[in-house]
Design a protein around this motif. Structure first.
Motif, PDB file in Angstrom:
ATOM      1  N   GLN A   1     -30.172  20.274  11.979  1.00  0.00           N
ATOM      2  CA  GLN A   1     -30.546  20.776  13.298  1.00  0.00           C
ATOM      3  C   GLN A   1     -30.593  22.301  13.325  1.00  0.00           C
ATOM      4  O   GLN A   1     -29.746  22.974  12.731  1.00  0.00           O
ATOM      5  N   HIS A   2     -31.613  22.836  14.011  1.00  0.00           N
ATOM      6  CA  HIS A   2     -31.675  24.260  14.318  1.00  0.00           C
ATOM      7  C   HIS A   2     -31.047  24.486  15.693  1.00  0.00           C
ATOM      8  O   HIS A   2     -31.342  23.751  16.635  1.00  0.00           O
ATOM      9  N   VAL A   3     -30.200  25.483  15.803  1.00  0.00           N
ATOM     10  CA  VAL A   3     -29.606  25.849  17.088  1.00  0.00           C
ATOM     11  C   VAL A   3     -30.137  27.226  17.461  1.00  0.00           C
ATOM     12  O   VAL A   3     -29.999  28.193  16.697  1.00  0.00           O
ATOM     13  N   TRP A   4     -30.783  27.301  18.651  1.00  0.00           N
ATOM     14  CA  TRP A   4     -31.465  28.517  19.069  1.00  0.00           C
ATOM     15  C   TRP A   4     -30.796  29.115  20.302  1.00  0.00           C
ATOM     16  O   TRP A   4     -30.336  28.398  21.186  1.00  0.00           O
ATOM     17  N   ASP A   5     -30.802  30.422  20.385  1.00  0.00           N
ATOM     18  CA  ASP A   5     -30.332  31.131  21.566  1.00  0.00           C
ATOM     19  C   ASP A   5     -31.191  32.382  21.724  1.00  0.00           C
ATOM     20  O   ASP A   5     -31.172  33.272  20.862  1.00  0.00           O
TER      21      ASP A   5
ATOM     22  N   ASN B   1     -35.045  24.141  21.852  1.00  0.00           N
ATOM     23  CA  ASN B   1     -33.998  23.167  21.563  1.00  0.00           C
ATOM     24  C   ASN B   1     -34.429  21.727  21.814  1.00  0.00           C
ATOM     25  O   ASN B   1     -33.586  20.830  21.875  1.00  0.00           O
ATOM     26  N   TYR B   2     -35.731  21.506  21.968  1.00  0.00           N
ATOM     27  CA  TYR B   2     -36.262  20.139  21.975  1.00  0.00           C
ATOM     28  C   TYR B   2     -37.300  19.975  20.866  1.00  0.00           C
ATOM     29  O   TYR B   2     -37.076  19.283  19.883  1.00  0.00           O
TER      30      TYR B   2
ATOM     31  N   GLN C   1     -30.446  32.245  15.513  1.00  0.00           N
ATOM     32  CA  GLN C   1     -30.619  30.878  15.043  1.00  0.00           C
ATOM     33  C   GLN C   1     -29.649  30.592  13.904  1.00  0.00           C
ATOM     34  O   GLN C   1     -29.332  31.483  13.110  1.00  0.00           O
TER      35      GLN C   1
ATOM     36  N   LYS D   1     -35.794  21.505  17.569  1.00  0.00           N
ATOM     37  CA  LYS D   1     -34.374  21.266  17.279  1.00  0.00           C
ATOM     38  C   LYS D   1     -34.181  20.756  15.862  1.00  0.00           C
ATOM     39  O   LYS D   1     -33.375  21.281  15.095  1.00  0.00           O
TER      40      LYS D   1
END
Length: 445
Positions: free
Chosen positions: A284-288, A256-257, A308, A260
């Motif tokens: 933006q990509h949002v990751w978990d 997420n840096y 994602q 992102k």
């Protein structure tokens, strides 16, 4: 007459001809599977502003190899399976030179389709099999009177280009010296390496203590049954220690840096030119994600679960969700199983092959039932995100005891897991750049 008519048409309709050819060309490159190859120095290294070119660029590359800070490194060649070639690149009756574990080896496919790996140098006087050598498939006739002649098929052999000595690529033993009828010396043999062909790639097994393969590479049935189609490949040469690359799977915080923002079209993967500090990029990509060891029975396998999706100006974009289960089998193989929802499913094979102590060849190959345009978009974006990591790996220092905080992810857990692929005899890089000992085949003990 026909030629004259064709010529008249070309002269009369030049614009139409040009547009037609352009459409054909664009269709060809659009439908053709991605083949993105980046050699050492193409991405991940800084050559100044203005950027150095030609001789000065090559000189700077050599300086970077010598002067970069590398830290207190683990052993450089972990035990495990390594990809050395993609299956379709090795034809029958072909000998291919491969570089792995700091040496040249010979990759061989016989007339029968079997694959073998041997050392590259003939034990007679040292000629190189890769330069002029042949795959030998001779047929010998042994005649015993009054019985009919018996036929002995000699397959899966390699022949030296210097004096014609023939060796079994399977056992390594010399089976014929064409100009000598005497007894073949017992020591006339070439070292062979264990290898397997799996999921359309060829893998070599290495263990510094001479142990047989300790696990199997899982077979993906959708590939062997041709349910999923080949969608493209990328290949990168990069300068780092092999452990730096898979460690990213446990480094959840960097997603997420560093990853992102979506790669800008004009700046690509160049992190020097990309603003990574923007807290709310347009795209933006949002990751978990999380990383864990698969099980005690499969302790050689680590697993990353990653979800994602993408946003534009903070709004979640429909149909961009993906779920990933990435299984790492040993130090050099990752099977990334993707679920893109309505778009389909697929697998990306990531393989890391240590060619030299600090030179890795990383390949990505995708097979799926996903539409071709989505595959090409995904593979291109994935490659550009990967190249951001290349900038980091190519210039970072390995820190044996990193300073970690709570939300960094299980980096130390990953390092403890990865340490199982080293033993006391694993080759280490010494201060002068040489190795403590050379990698050897398990059949050379």
């Amino acid at each position: 007459m026909l030629f004259d008519q064709l010529w008249d048409f070309l002269i009369s309709h030049p614009i139409s001809i040009i547009i037609t050819l352009l459409i054909i060309y664009l269709t060809h490159i659009t439908l053709k599977p991605l083949n993105r190859v980046r050699r050492l120095g193409d991405v991940g290294l800084f050559f100044g502003k203005p950027e150095l070119r030609g001789f000065y660029r090559e000189r700077q590359l050599e300086r970077l190899k010598l002067l970069r800070r590398i830290g207190d490194l683990p052993p450089v060649f972990p035990n495990g399976w390594y990809c050395v070639c993609e299956s379709e690149r090795l034809a029958k009756n072909q000998i291919m030179e491969i570089t792995v574990l700091g040496q040249f080896l010979s990759l061989i496919r016989s007339e029968s389709g079997n694959v073998y790996i041997t050392d590259s140098y003939c034990p007679h006087i040292g000629a190189n099999f890769n330069i002029g050598g042949r795959v030998s498939n001779t047929t010998l006739h042994l005649v015993f009177t009054p019985t009919p002649s018996l036929q002995v098929i000699r397959d899966n052999c390699i022949q030296c280009p210097f004096h014609g000595w023939i060796f079994s690529a399977e056992t390594g033993k010399c089976v014929e010296i064409p100009y000598d009828d005497g007894r073949i010396p017992e020591q006339a043999r070439v070292t062979t390496w264990p290898c397997i062909e799996r999921n359309n790639s060829i893998y070599l097994w290495y263990h510094c203590d001479g142990l047989d393969p300790e696990w199997e590479i899982p077979e993906i049935s959708e590939i062997t049954q041709e349910i999923w189609n080949f969608g493209g490949r990328t290949e990168h040469e990069l300068m780092c220690h092999i452990q730096e690359i898979p460690e990213n799977g446990a480094d959840i915080a960097h997603l997420n840096y560093l990853h992102k923002s979506a790669p800008p079209i004009t700046k690509g993967s160049d992190i020097i030119e990309t603003d990574l500090s923007n807290p709310q990029p347009v795209v933006q990509h949002v990751w978990d994600g999380k990383w864990e060891v698969k099980s005690e029975e499969n302790k050689h396998c680590g697993v990353m679960h990653l979800n994602q999706y993408m946003t534009i100006w903070g709004y979640r974009v429909p149909l961009t969700d993906s779920k990933l289960i990435a299984e790492q089998h040993g130090p050099g193989i990752v099977h990334m199983i993707f679920d893109f929802g309505i778009w389909g499913k697929g697998v990306v094979f990531q393989t890391v092959t240590p060619e030299e102590p600090l030179l890795q060849r990383v390949r990505f190959r995708m097979f799926s039932n996903i539409p071709w345009f989505f595959v090409k978009f995904f593979m291109t974006v994935e490659a550009m995100q990967f190249e951001r990591d290349v900038f980091i790996w190519s210039n970072k220092k390995y820190i044996k005891s990193p300073l970690l905080v709570k939300n960094d992810g299980p980096i130390q857990k990953h390092r403890r897991w990865f340490s199982q692929f080293y033993t006391e005899n694993s080759p280490r890089m010494l201060k002068d750049g040489s190795l403590s000992n050379q990698a050897k085949s398990i059949h050379d003990w």
